[in-house]
Design a protein around this motif. Structure first.
Motif, PDB file in Angstrom:
ATOM      1  N   ALA A 132       0.848  -1.199   0.000  1.00  0.00           N
ATOM      2  CA  ALA A 132       0.000   0.000   0.000  1.00  0.00           C
ATOM      3  C   ALA A 132       0.877   1.241   0.000  1.00  0.00           C
ATOM      4  CB  ALA A 132      -0.925  -0.012   1.221  1.00  0.00           C
ATOM      5  N   LYS A 133       1.936   1.203   0.806  1.00  0.00           N
ATOM      6  CA  LYS A 133       2.852   2.337   0.858  1.00  0.00           C
ATOM      7  C   LYS A 133       3.527   2.543  -0.499  1.00  0.00           C
ATOM      8  CE  LYS A 133       6.827   4.050   3.425  1.00  0.00           C
ATOM      9  NZ  LYS A 133       7.937   3.617   4.287  1.00  0.00           N
ATOM     10  N   GLU A 134       3.896   1.432  -1.131  1.00  0.00           N
ATOM     11  CA  GLU A 134       4.519   1.534  -2.453  1.00  0.00           C
ATOM     12  C   GLU A 134       3.541   2.121  -3.469  1.00  0.00           C
ATOM     13  OE1 GLU A 134       7.323  -2.278  -1.338  1.00  0.00           O
ATOM     14  OE2 GLU A 134       5.533  -2.553  -2.571  1.00  0.00           O
ATOM     15  N   ALA A 135       2.273   1.730  -3.350  1.00  0.00           N
ATOM     16  CA  ALA A 135       1.254   2.278  -4.261  1.00  0.00           C
ATOM     17  C   ALA A 135       1.110   3.784  -4.026  1.00  0.00           C
ATOM     18  CB  ALA A 135      -0.082   1.572  -4.042  1.00  0.00           C
ATOM     19  N   LEU A 136       1.104   4.181  -2.753  1.00  0.00           N
ATOM     20  CA  LEU A 136       0.970   5.605  -2.418  1.00  0.00           C
ATOM     21  C   LEU A 136       2.154   6.411  -2.955  1.00  0.00           C
ATOM     22  CD1 LEU A 136      -0.604   7.781  -0.737  1.00  0.00           C
ATOM     23  CD2 LEU A 136       0.904   7.209   1.167  1.00  0.00           C
TER      24      LEU A 136
ATOM     25  N   MET B 293      -4.202   9.811  17.207  1.00  0.00           N
ATOM     26  CA  MET B 293      -4.017   8.354  17.221  1.00  0.00           C
ATOM     27  C   MET B 293      -5.310   7.608  16.905  1.00  0.00           C
ATOM     28  SD  MET B 293      -0.912   7.643  17.407  1.00  0.00           S
ATOM     29  CE  MET B 293      -1.227   5.893  17.323  1.00  0.00           C
ATOM     30  N   PRO B 294      -6.376   7.811  17.698  1.00  0.00           N
ATOM     31  CA  PRO B 294      -7.591   7.055  17.364  1.00  0.00           C
ATOM     32  C   PRO B 294      -8.182   7.433  16.002  1.00  0.00           C
ATOM     33  CG  PRO B 294      -7.965   8.506  19.255  1.00  0.00           C
ATOM     34  CD  PRO B 294      -6.508   8.544  18.952  1.00  0.00           C
ATOM     35  N   ILE B 295      -8.040   8.704  15.619  1.00  0.00           N
ATOM     36  CA  ILE B 295      -8.624   9.110  14.337  1.00  0.00           C
ATOM     37  C   ILE B 295      -7.879   8.457  13.164  1.00  0.00           C
ATOM     38  CG2 ILE B 295      -8.964  11.091  12.788  1.00  0.00           C
ATOM     39  CD1 ILE B 295      -9.652  12.715  15.298  1.00  0.00           C
ATOM     40  N   SER B 296      -6.540   8.459  13.222  1.00  0.00           N
ATOM     41  CA  SER B 296      -5.803   7.803  12.143  1.00  0.00           C
ATOM     42  C   SER B 296      -6.049   6.288  12.158  1.00  0.00           C
ATOM     43  CB  SER B 296      -4.304   8.099  12.248  1.00  0.00           C
ATOM     44  OG  SER B 296      -3.804   7.695  13.506  1.00  0.00           O
ATOM     45  N   GLY B 297      -6.168   5.707  13.370  1.00  0.00           N
ATOM     46  CA  GLY B 297      -6.456   4.266  13.477  1.00  0.00           C
ATOM     47  C   GLY B 297      -7.788   3.933  12.827  1.00  0.00           C
ATOM     48  N   TYR B 298      -8.792   4.738  13.164  1.00  0.00           N
ATOM     49  CA  TYR B 298     -10.111   4.477  12.602  1.00  0.00           C
ATOM     50  C   TYR B 298     -10.122   4.665  11.089  1.00  0.00           C
ATOM     51  CZ  TYR B 298     -14.936   5.010  11.216  1.00  0.00           C
ATOM     52  OH  TYR B 298     -16.115   4.877  10.548  1.00  0.00           O
TER      53      TYR B 298
ATOM     54  N   TYR C 265      -5.699   4.311   2.589  1.00  0.00           N
ATOM     55  CA  TYR C 265      -5.338   3.404   3.684  1.00  0.00           C
ATOM     56  C   TYR C 265      -3.864   3.580   4.025  1.00  0.00           C
ATOM     57  CZ  TYR C 265      -3.082  -0.688   5.581  1.00  0.00           C
ATOM     58  OH  TYR C 265      -2.248  -1.497   6.316  1.00  0.00           O
ATOM     59  N   ALA C 266      -3.009   3.564   2.995  1.00  0.00           N
ATOM     60  CA  ALA C 266      -1.562   3.655   3.215  1.00  0.00           C
ATOM     61  C   ALA C 266      -1.215   4.933   3.978  1.00  0.00           C
ATOM     62  CB  ALA C 266      -0.806   3.611   1.890  1.00  0.00           C
ATOM     63  N   LEU C 267      -1.848   6.030   3.576  1.00  0.00           N
ATOM     64  CA  LEU C 267      -1.575   7.306   4.225  1.00  0.00           C
ATOM     65  C   LEU C 267      -1.850   7.222   5.731  1.00  0.00           C
ATOM     66  CD1 LEU C 267      -0.939  10.326   3.659  1.00  0.00           C
ATOM     67  CD2 LEU C 267      -3.414  10.688   3.617  1.00  0.00           C
ATOM     68  N   PHE C 268      -3.038   6.720   6.098  1.00  0.00           N
ATOM     69  CA  PHE C 268      -3.388   6.673   7.520  1.00  0.00           C
ATOM     70  C   PHE C 268      -2.639   5.574   8.265  1.00  0.00           C
ATOM     71  CE2 PHE C 268      -6.998   9.125   5.849  1.00  0.00           C
ATOM     72  CZ  PHE C 268      -6.828  10.249   6.643  1.00  0.00           C
ATOM     73  N   ARG C 269      -2.300   4.488   7.567  1.00  0.00           N
ATOM     74  CA  ARG C 269      -1.507   3.431   8.211  1.00  0.00           C
ATOM     75  C   ARG C 269      -0.125   3.972   8.592  1.00  0.00           C
ATOM     76  NH1 ARG C 269       1.084   1.223  10.937  1.00  0.00           N
ATOM     77  NH2 ARG C 269       1.633  -0.974  11.183  1.00  0.00           N
ATOM     78  N   GLU C 270       0.500   4.702   7.654  1.00  0.00           N
ATOM     79  CA  GLU C 270       1.828   5.249   7.945  1.00  0.00           C
ATOM     80  C   GLU C 270       1.727   6.328   9.015  1.00  0.00           C
ATOM     81  OE1 GLU C 270       4.526   3.734   6.877  1.00  0.00           O
ATOM     82  OE2 GLU C 270       3.177   2.387   5.809  1.00  0.00           O
ATOM     83  N   LEU C 271       0.685   7.166   8.929  1.00  0.00           N
ATOM     84  CA  LEU C 271       0.481   8.203   9.954  1.00  0.00           C
ATOM     85  C   LEU C 271       0.342   7.581  11.338  1.00  0.00           C
ATOM     86  CD1 LEU C 271      -2.048  10.939   8.758  1.00  0.00           C
ATOM     87  CD2 LEU C 271       0.252  11.265   9.692  1.00  0.00           C
TER      88      LEU C 271
END
Ligand code: HEM
Ligand code: HEM
Lengths: 330, 174
Positions: free
Chosen positions: A316-320, B99-104, B133-139
């Motif tokens: 997903a990160k790679e896609a982003l 934290m909870p907002i990015s998790g959700y 998804y990737a953005l919030f997962r990394e955040l």
């Protein structure tokens, strides 16, 4: 006297060492597992396992027979759409289809904003081993070559059912003609809270010989042509465990005499290349379950969520970051 | 001179309840993304449910704070030190929200409805949006590390006040 103290002191260490040497494989993390799966060179943007695949869509036509066993709304009589994926095992998105030892089928049902069900199935009916750490060793042995894998199987008697299946398995000439198994068991839970351990399989409705197949993308081309002409249909068959069966042991099939229920038909009506379809963005984590289905304690099943999440996070990160490159077939 | 005022009882309760909760959430999060053990699914489910509790608590806590007098910082702190102390506190609040907002949102865009103690499920998108998804997962991951660092700094500062400066700052929260 002194010696005895020394011996006492060493007992715990010896104990730990003995345990390490005997049954238990050393513990690995989700990151180590996915590193092993992805290999030396990762393919950015692709799954670290089952990287090569194709999106399919269609619907599940439920006959209502599982309503008394599970609250999942999917099992009520009627039709519900899915986004699925056929794939072959391995980390290479351009691998030759016919070399893969395992073929796979995944399904995602987005029933509502609060109910989702993800399913990922393989052609073998059982796992070779019982836990993720031993599975890690199995993959290491496969990568090390045939001598290592022979030695691994010899040291692990629990692999026997898997090996028996492998010895008689004849790959078919189509994704449409394979049997796909849940392997891990789950519980169906009804509105009274009663739990029934089950496994399931997708049973094909066609037989296709592999004789005339050739080419790197043989199975992908075959399924694309087939679905253009006709729907591909599977019976969704549930097998119900009884008290003698261990639902937490994925290396052992349950006897043929167990009750089986056909819940309906899975009907595939369209095929799309994976990078153009919806399936590519989905993490088919088998622990995303709707109300009415629950996970068993099977250590293999329980290990899947963290590993799938790690692979999903990476791609997903790679896609982003725009690193996904469509690989050409050399 | 340090003043002798204490935080109100409700503020102290919020503080220590959330301290325990947040440290457990950080530990659970860091463990569960690595573990392949059978309890991983259990911790993951509990993490999401208590993450919702944390979100509710931080809102209630800020509302409560609004109605209460805050003990002033010791007078012997320089203006810069006071500014840093206050900035750190607001940054903590910000992270407790983020934290909870990015998790959700990570779960929302991965189309994974989260179960909250079997009472209800948090709604998720029907279709996955892998890049969001990737953005919030990394955040979620990076903010968690920032929170670990800030909590460590916060604890170090409290101990510094208590043992080195020997003022009333830590006691005002006890
Ligand atoms: C400990 C055991 C296992 C581990 C660590 C593991 C790991 C993985 C990983 C990392 C992925 C890629 C996920 C993604 O990026 O979306 C994957 C995909 C997949 N796995 Fe497993 N797996 C395990 C067991 C199984 C079993 C028992 C089955 C079959 C019953 C299975 C079937 C699949 C399938 C079908 C896919 C591809 C799904 C898709 O099309 O996206 N896996 N696995
Ligand atoms: C105060 C609130 C929270 C804290 C302190 C917290 C902390 C953490 C930490 C430290 C991690 C590990 C991150 C990493 O190693 O990259 C994590 C992962 C995770 N958190 Fe949270 N979290 C909070 C709230 C939530 C909420 C409300 C949800 C969802 C509803 C959530 C869902 C997740 C998920 C799904 C993961 C694992 C992601 C993966 O496996 O890829 N968290 N959390």
């Amino acid at each position: 006297m002194k010696k005895r103290y020394l011996a006492l002191l060493l007992t715990p260490i010896a104990g730990v060492a003995a345990q390490q040497l005997s049954e238990q494989a050393p513990k690995v993390t989700a990151q180590q597992f996915v590193n092993l799966q992805q290999g030396e060179t990762a393919h950015p943007g692709f799954r670290r396992a089952h990287a090569k695949g194709i999106c399919v869509t269609g619907e599940f036509r439920s006959n209502g027979k599982l309503v008394e066993y599970s609250e999942a709304s999917l099992f009520e009589t009627g039709a519900i759409p899915f986004t699925g994926r056929f794939s072959v095992a391995g980390n290479n998105p351009t691998a030759p289809d016919l070399k893969a030892p395992v073929r796979s089928f995944a399904l995602s049902f987005a029933t509502s904003s609060t109910e989702q069900w993800r399913i990922a199935m393989n052609t073998p009916p059982v796992m070779a081993v019982k836990d993720p750490h031993t599975f890690y060793q199995q993959i290491q042995a496969i990568q090390a070559g045939s001598e290592a894998i022979q030695a691994f199987f010899a040291e692990h008697p629990e692999t026997s059912e898997f090996l028996n299946w492998k010895a008689q398995y004849q790959p078919s000439g189509s994704f449409a003609a394979e049997i796909y198994n849940s392997i891990n068991a789950f519980y169906l839970v009804n509105s009274a809270g009663e739990k029934q351990a089950v496994r399931w399989a997708m049973q094909p409705s066609v037989a296709v010989s592999a004789d005339n197949l050739e080419g790197v993308d043989a199975l992908h081309e075959e399924i694309t042509h087939r679905v253009a002409k006709e729907n591909v249909v599977f019976d969704w068959v549930f097998t119900l465990a009884n008290d003698e069966d261990d639902e937490n042991n994925p290396t052992q099939a349950w006897p043929d005499s167990r009750k089986q229920i056909i819940a309906g038909q899975v009907v595939i009506t369209a095929v799309t290349p994976q990078l153009e379809g919806e399936c590519h963005g989905i993490n088919y984590d088998p622990l995303v379950l709707p109300t009415g289905i629950e996970a068993t304690r099977d250590p293999i099943l329980r290990a899947r969520s963290a590993a799938y999440a790690e692979s999903y996070r990476r791609r997903a990160k790679e896609a982003l970051m725009g690193e996904l490159e469509e690989p050409g077939n050399e | 001179m340090s003043n002798t005022q204490k935080f109100s009882l409700s503020m102290r309760l919020f503080h220590w309840a959330m301290a325990a909760l947040i440290i457990s959430m950080l530990a659970a999060g860091l463990l569960m993304v690595r573990s392949l053990e059978p309890w991983q699914l259990t911790i993951l489910t509990v993490h999401k449910a208590f993450g919702v509790v944390a979100a509710v608590l931080v809102i209630a806590r800020l509302v409560n704070r609004f109605f209460h007098q805050i003990p002033a910082l010791p007078n012997d702190l320089s203006n810069l030190q006071k500014f840093v102390a206050q900035a750190a506190h607001w940054l903590l609040y910000l992270l407790l929200f983020a934290m909870p907002i990015s998790g959700y949102l990570m779960q929302y865009f991965a189309a994974r409805p989260a179960d909250v103690f079997g009472w209800f499920r948090l709604p998720a998108a029907l279709n996955v949006d892998i890049q969001t998804y990737a953005l919030f997962r990394e955040l979620h991951g990076w903010l968690a590390l920032a929170l670990v660092a800030l909590v460590a700094l916060h604890i170090a500062a409290a101990l510094h006040h208590h043992f080195i400066r020997k003022d009333n700052v830590l006691k005002s929260m006890l």
